[in-house]
Write a protein that holds these residues in place. Sequence first.
Motif, mmCIF file in Angstrom:
data_model
loop_
_atom_site.group_PDB
_atom_site.id
_atom_site.type_symbol
_atom_site.label_atom_id
_atom_site.label_comp_id
_atom_site.label_asym_id
_atom_site.label_seq_id
_atom_site.Cartn_x
_atom_site.Cartn_y
_atom_site.Cartn_z
ATOM 1 N N ASP A 168 -3.834 -2.958 11.726
ATOM 2 C CA ASP A 168 -2.477 -3.365 11.347
ATOM 3 C C ASP A 168 -2.252 -4.859 11.582
ATOM 4 O OD1 ASP A 168 -1.784 -0.853 10.496
ATOM 5 O OD2 ASP A 168 -0.775 -0.271 12.349
ATOM 6 N N MET A 227 -1.646 -7.768 8.674
ATOM 7 C CA MET A 227 -0.539 -8.717 8.701
ATOM 8 C C MET A 227 -1.063 -10.147 8.523
ATOM 9 S SD MET A 227 2.416 -9.140 11.570
ATOM 10 C CE MET A 227 3.743 -8.215 10.814
ATOM 11 N N ARG A 244 1.539 -12.500 -2.889
ATOM 12 C CA ARG A 244 2.615 -11.977 -2.045
ATOM 13 C C ARG A 244 3.870 -11.914 -2.894
ATOM 14 N NH1 ARG A 244 3.761 -11.982 3.724
ATOM 15 N NH2 ARG A 244 5.874 -12.662 4.139
ATOM 16 N N SER A 302 2.091 -7.368 0.038
ATOM 17 C CA SER A 302 0.937 -8.266 0.031
ATOM 18 C C SER A 302 -0.162 -7.591 -0.774
ATOM 19 C CB SER A 302 0.431 -8.516 1.455
ATOM 20 O OG SER A 302 1.410 -9.165 2.222
ATOM 21 N N THR A 318 -3.857 -7.969 -2.034
ATOM 22 C CA THR A 318 -5.062 -8.757 -1.779
ATOM 23 C C THR A 318 -6.265 -8.113 -2.445
ATOM 24 O OG1 THR A 318 -5.501 -7.589 0.309
ATOM 25 C CG2 THR A 318 -4.216 -9.611 0.442
ATOM 26 N N ASN A 373 -6.074 -4.183 -2.223
ATOM 27 C CA ASN A 373 -5.296 -3.665 -1.094
ATOM 28 C C ASN A 373 -3.830 -4.035 -1.272
ATOM 29 O OD1 ASN A 373 -7.892 -3.174 0.413
ATOM 30 N ND2 ASN A 373 -7.950 -5.409 0.291
ATOM 31 N N ASP A 389 -0.279 -3.881 0.908
ATOM 32 C CA ASP A 389 0.486 -3.570 2.120
ATOM 33 C C ASP A 389 1.953 -3.770 1.804
ATOM 34 O OD1 ASP A 389 -1.556 -3.025 4.109
ATOM 35 O OD2 ASP A 389 -2.119 -5.124 3.900
ATOM 36 N N PRO A 394 3.444 -5.382 13.279
ATOM 37 C CA PRO A 394 2.221 -5.094 12.536
ATOM 38 C C PRO A 394 2.077 -3.643 12.072
ATOM 39 C CG PRO A 394 1.736 -6.475 14.422
ATOM 40 C CD PRO A 394 3.172 -6.055 14.551
ATOM 41 N N SER A 395 2.643 -2.717 12.825
ATOM 42 C CA SER A 395 2.445 -1.313 12.452
ATOM 43 C C SER A 395 3.452 -0.844 11.406
ATOM 44 C CB SER A 395 2.532 -0.419 13.695
ATOM 45 O OG SER A 395 3.825 -0.519 14.250
ATOM 46 N N ARG A 422 4.016 -0.880 8.186
ATOM 47 C CA ARG A 422 3.486 -1.127 6.846
ATOM 48 C C ARG A 422 3.047 0.185 6.220
ATOM 49 N NH1 ARG A 422 -2.711 -2.248 6.334
ATOM 50 N NH2 ARG A 422 -3.488 -1.283 8.235
#
Lengths: 253, 86
Positions: free
Chosen positions: A86, A90, B8, B28, B30, B44, B46, B54-55, B57
């Motif tokens: 994760d 980011m 993005r 995002s 990618t 990918n 997100d 961070p978690s 997503r």
Amino acid sequence: MHEYRTDMYEGMLAETVAFPGDGGELLSAYLARPLGPGPYPGVVLIHHLPGWDEYYREATRRFAYHGYLAICPDLYQREGHGTPEDVAAMVRGVGGVADDQVVADMAGAARYLRALPSHNGRVGVFGTCSGGRHAYLAACRTDDFDAAVDCWGGRVVMSEEELTEKQPVAPIDYTESLSAPLLGLFGAEDRSPTPEQVQQHEEELRRHGKEYEFHMYEGAGHGFFYHDRGAYRVEQAMDGWGKLFDFLGRHLA
Amino acid sequence: MCTMILERVAVSGAGKREQGWFSLSHASVTYDHPFHVRLEHALNIDFVDDGGGPSDRLAVELEPDSARALARAILSALERGDEAGV
């Protein structure tokens, strides 16, 4: 390469530590070191795009097993904490980390190793994928390293269009200031870097009279050391590890 | 980062995780190393909320042809909606 005998004592300590990185900010790092007075050479490991993950912890312990004080900083810590995936996602979503920041973090990690009482005074830098590129940058832009290992670092050769605010200079353009012997391991089927880009890099090293050795493995692509991924190629990987420890042994002992 | 190919895009909507729905601020997109699928590079996506950690997503990793098929399907569905006047 360390050859274990069954009558040898063996032990290591592996733990999370903190060290001052870019700007003195405290960063987490995974440190693995042999138990004993040393003196041992040091290695800074620069993790790959998937982040500060289990593979890199295993690789850090592998270096310790072979007699190195090994430290692997969390380059992505400034983006927050979570699972390595994760956090890495980011970072991927904001265009990566700044080259200047990584180079300063690596210099800080090298200083940390040099301060350990069991250190022999010599430090190498090792990285794969984006970490290979960073290892090359660190060896070009600082005098903190006595040997550098770039494993399939993509984007050492960059076009003008690929340059960004965070990655403003192609690493190949720093070649003149490379301050350590360089080992490069690459796969002939890799698309980043391509064999043509590796050749271009090699020509630049030769032009500046730098000490280096490059090995291009047939039948291997990107990331052929990663035993947890489909790219793993056992013969090429084991040969590569052998060449790596031989190289570091010659330059860091 | 080995390709650093990133698009993005700001998005408005919501995504669902195990913990429930959350607002989306951007995606995002990618073409780079995936974490899970056994490919060197994947498309990918997100979906994230900028205010989250961070978690926070929703992630997908797609084989390139699958990603193209998905992109076509999204555009096709939107065109049909336009044609239907809804």
